[in-house]
Design an enzyme around this catalytic site. Structure first.
Site, PDB file in Angstrom:
ATOM      1  N   CYS A 115       0.820  -1.219   0.000  1.00 13.36           N
ATOM      2  CA  CYS A 115       0.000   0.000   0.000  1.00 13.36           C
ATOM      3  C   CYS A 115       0.848   1.261   0.000  1.00 13.36           C
ATOM      4  CB  CYS A 115      -0.947   0.009   1.191  1.00 13.36           C
ATOM      5  SG  CYS A 115      -0.116   0.014   2.785  1.00 13.36           S
ATOM      6  N   SER A 163       9.448   1.035   6.930  1.00 12.00           N
ATOM      7  CA  SER A 163       7.992   1.064   6.926  1.00 12.00           C
ATOM      8  C   SER A 163       7.466   2.398   7.428  1.00 12.00           C
ATOM      9  CB  SER A 163       7.433  -0.061   7.812  1.00 12.00           C
ATOM     10  OG  SER A 163       7.740  -1.323   7.279  1.00 12.00           O
ATOM     11  N   GLU A 213       6.897  -2.604  11.978  1.00 12.29           N
ATOM     12  CA  GLU A 213       5.711  -3.415  11.689  1.00 12.29           C
ATOM     13  C   GLU A 213       6.138  -4.694  10.969  1.00 12.29           C
ATOM     14  OE1 GLU A 213       4.013  -4.012   8.647  1.00 12.29           O
ATOM     15  OE2 GLU A 213       5.329  -2.916   7.282  1.00 12.29           O
ATOM     16  N   GLN A 263       4.079  -6.846   9.106  1.00 14.12           N
ATOM     17  CA  GLN A 263       3.285  -7.311   7.971  1.00 14.12           C
ATOM     18  C   GLN A 263       4.096  -7.349   6.682  1.00 14.12           C
ATOM     19  OE1 GLN A 263      -0.234  -5.056   7.209  1.00 14.12           O
ATOM     20  NE2 GLN A 263      -1.108  -6.569   5.842  1.00 14.12           N
ATOM     21  N   GLY A 271     -13.985  -5.107   2.552  1.00 13.42           N
ATOM     22  CA  GLY A 271     -12.899  -5.906   2.001  1.00 13.42           C
ATOM     23  C   GLY A 271     -12.668  -7.128   2.868  1.00 13.42           C
ATOM     24  N   ALA A 272     -12.163  -8.193   2.262  1.00 11.87           N
ATOM     25  CA  ALA A 272     -11.909  -9.423   3.014  1.00 11.87           C
ATOM     26  C   ALA A 272     -10.530  -9.987   2.713  1.00 11.87           C
ATOM     27  CB  ALA A 272     -12.980 -10.475   2.696  1.00 11.87           C
ATOM     28  N   SER A 319      -7.711  -6.304   5.481  1.00 12.30           N
ATOM     29  CA  SER A 319      -9.053  -6.190   6.053  1.00 12.30           C
ATOM     30  C   SER A 319      -9.286  -7.257   7.122  1.00 12.30           C
ATOM     31  CB  SER A 319     -10.109  -6.324   4.946  1.00 12.30           C
ATOM     32  OG  SER A 319      -9.973  -5.305   3.997  1.00 12.30           O
TER      33      SER A 319
END
Length: 456
Positions: free
Chosen positions: A50, A109, A114, A116, A192-193, A197
Site C-alpha cells: 500500500c 515502513s 511493523e 506485515q 474488504g476481506a 481487512s
C-alpha cells in the site's frame, strides 16, 4: 552480483503519486514477464504494497537497467514516466541488498518495526517463482531477507518501535484513549476481506467490538472471515460477537449504524464517496470513525471536512508516524542488517567461483581417468588390485594438490574485490569458459527444481 532495485515509496513520493502508481494484482505477472523479456534483466521480482512499489532485477547493464525498469513501472502502473521520475529511487549491488533487508526488518515502513511487510515479501517471491522470473540471485536474496526480518523481530525489541498499520491507525482514531476502551461495544463495518481487512477485523474483535459487518465483492470470502472470527475458540467467541457478511450493495445501509469503518479493497476507484458519508451522518447523532488503509484510497479525502466524521488515511498515517518515537532497538536492527548484507555478499562472491572450482576438479578427474587408461595400455599385465591401488594413489595426489588452492581461492573470492579470482583460476588452468557456464546452468536448473518442489 548485479542486483538493481528501482522503486518509489511513502518516503520518496506523496500519497497522490503512490495512488496513481499502484499496481493491480493482475498487472504484476505481466510486469514481471515484460521485465525478463528485455535485454538488461535476467531475473525480476516486484514488491507492491500500500505504500511502496519496487522492482528488483538481476541486470547486466546498470544504466540500461534503470531506464528499462523505470519505463516498465510507468507503463504497468498507469502513471506517466515524467510524473514518476522525480520520485524514483535506485539502489545497486550491496546497497540494493541493504535496502531490501532494511525493508524486511520494518526499518523503512511507515510505522517502524511493523511485521506485515514480511508476508508481503514472501508473496512477492511466490509470485516471481510462479512466473518463473526468480533465479538463483533473487531466490537467495528474498529468502535471506525473510530470515533477516525474522531475526530482527526475535532478537530485538523492534516490534515495540511501532505497530501494524491497522493498530497504528486505530490508535490515531482513538486519540488519548486506549483502543480497547475506545472500541469496546462499538459496531464496526469492515470493507474488504483480503489480508489487511482480515487483520483489521481481527484487531477490532480482540479490542471488544460488539457487532461486525464485513462487506466484500465476493460475499463467500466475507462469510469465511466472519465464520473464523465467531467459531468456538475464535477471537470473537468470548465476547459473543455478532458478525455477518454483506454484499457491497449493503455498505450504505450498514454505514448508517456503524461506529467504526475500516476499508481496504483492491478497487481502483472510491468505495465511499463524501456525499454517501454525509448522508449517513445526517441520519444519526453519533460521530463516525473511518480508517482507510487502501492504496489507491477507498474513502473520499473530502470526508476530512465533514462534521462528525473522523477519517484517518494513509496520508495522515504518514504524517503521524513521522513524529513517532524511535526505539533504541532500531540501532541494534541496523547492526543486524549490516552484518547480514556483508554475509550475503560474501556468500554470493563465493558462489560465483564455485562453478570454476567444479570445472577444475572435473578437468583433473578427466586427466586422471585418461592417464589410468593409458597406463592400462602400456602395462596390460597389472592385476585388478595393482590397478586399483595405482588409480587411488594418483587420485589422492591430485586431490591433495588441488585442496589447498581451491579452499584458499574460495576464501579469497568471498572477500570484497574477490570476483577476479575466478577469472584467474580459469586462465591459470586454461579452463573452457563454456564448461564453467554449463556448471552454472546446471546449478540454476537444480535451484529452480528445488524451489518448485518446496512450493508443491
Amino acid at each position: 552480483m548485479s542486483l538493481l532495485v528501482v522503486g518509489l515509496s511513502h518516503r520518496s513520493a506523496p500519497v497522490s503519486v503512490l495512488e496513481r502508481a499502484a499496481l493491480a494484482p493482475e498487472a504484476r505477472g505481466k510486469l514481471l514477464q515484460d521485465a525478463v523479456s528485455t535485454e538488461p534483466a535476467t531475473e525480476c521480482a516486484v514488491l507492491s504494497t500500500c505504500n511502496r512499489i519496487e522492482l528488483y532485477a538481476d541486470v547486466d547493464k546498470f544504466h540500461a537497467g534503470v531506464a528499462e525498469l523505470s519505463t516498465l513501472l510507468a507503463r504497468h502502473s498507469g502513471a506517466g514516466l515524467e510524473e514518476l521520475t522525480p520520485y524514483l529511487y535506485v539502489h545497486y549491488e550491496d546497497r540494493a541488498v541493504h535496502h531490501l533487508f532494511s525493508v524486511a526488518c520494518g526499518l523503512d515502513s511507515m510505522v517502524v518495526g511493523e511485521g506485515q511487510i514480511l508476508g508481503q515479501i514472501k508473496d512477492a517471491l511466490a509470485v516471481a517463482q510462479e512466473q518463473h522470473t526468480a533465479g538463483r540471485l533473487l531466490n537467495d536474496l528474498f529468502q535471506q531477507a525473510l530470515r533477516v526480518g525474522k531475526r530482527a523481530h526475535s532478537e530485538t525489541g523492534i516490534d515495540k518501535a511501532g505497530q501494524s498499520l491497522v493498530t497504528f491507525g486505530l490508535e490515531q482514531l482513538a486519540g488519548d484513549t486506549d483502543v480497547e476502551t475506545w472500541a469496546k461495544g462499538k459496531r464496526a463495518l469492515v470493507i474488504g476481506a483480503g489480508s489487511m481487512s482480515s487483520l483489521a477485523a481481527t484487531t477490532l474483535v480482540r479490542a471488544g467490538i460488539g457487532d461486525l459487518a464485513v462487506a466484500n465483492r465476493t460475499v463467500e470470502r466475507a462469510e469465511r472471515l466472519t465464520q473464523i472470527l465467531t467459531e468456538p475458540g475464535g477471537p470473537g467467541a468470548a465476547n459473543r460477537l455478532t458478525a455477518r457478511a454483506v454484499a457491497m450493495t449493503a455498505v450504505e445501509e450498514e454505514l448508517s449504524r456503524a461506529d467504526i469503518v475500516v476499508s481496504c479493497t483492491g478497487a481502483t476507484g472510491l468505495v465511499l464517496a463524501g456525499l454517501v458519508v454525509a448522508a449517513a451522518l445526517a441520519e444519526r447523532e453519533a460521530p463516525l470513525a473511518l480508517l482507510d488503509l487502501a492504496m489507491p484510497r477507498d474513502i473520499d479525502a473530502a470526508i476530512h471536512r465533514i462534521d462528525g466524521a473522523h477519517l484517518v488515511d494513509i496520508e495522515s498515517l504518514a504524517d503521524a508516524s513521522a513524529d513517532a518515537p524511535m526505539a533504541a532497538d532500531v540501532d541494534q536492527v541496523r547492526g543486524i542488517v549490516s552484518d547480514e548484507v556483508s554475509a550475503f555478499g560474501a556468500a554470493q562472491r563465493a558462489a560465483h567461483i564455485t562453478p570454476t572450482v567444479v570445472a577444475l576438479r572435473t578437468m583433473a578427474a578427466d586427466v586422471v581417468t585418461g592417464e589410468i587408461a593409458r597406463l592400462d595400455g602400456r602395462l596390460p599385465d597389472l592385476d585388478d588390485k595393482q590397478r586399483a591401488e595405482i588409480s587411488q594413489t594418483v587420485r589422492r595426489v591430485v586431490d591433495k594438490l588441488l585442496h589447498a588452492p581451491t579452499v584458499r581461492v574460495k576464501q579469497l573470492a568471498s572477500e570484497p574485490g574477490g570476483a577476479g579470482y575466478a577469472d584467474a583460476l580459469r586462465e591459470l588452468f586454461d579452463l573452457d569458459p563454456q564448461t564453467v557456464a554449463a556448471v552454472s546452468r546446471a546449478d540454476t536448473r537444480a535451484d529452480r527444481h528445488d524451489a518448485a518442489r518446496e512450493r508443491a
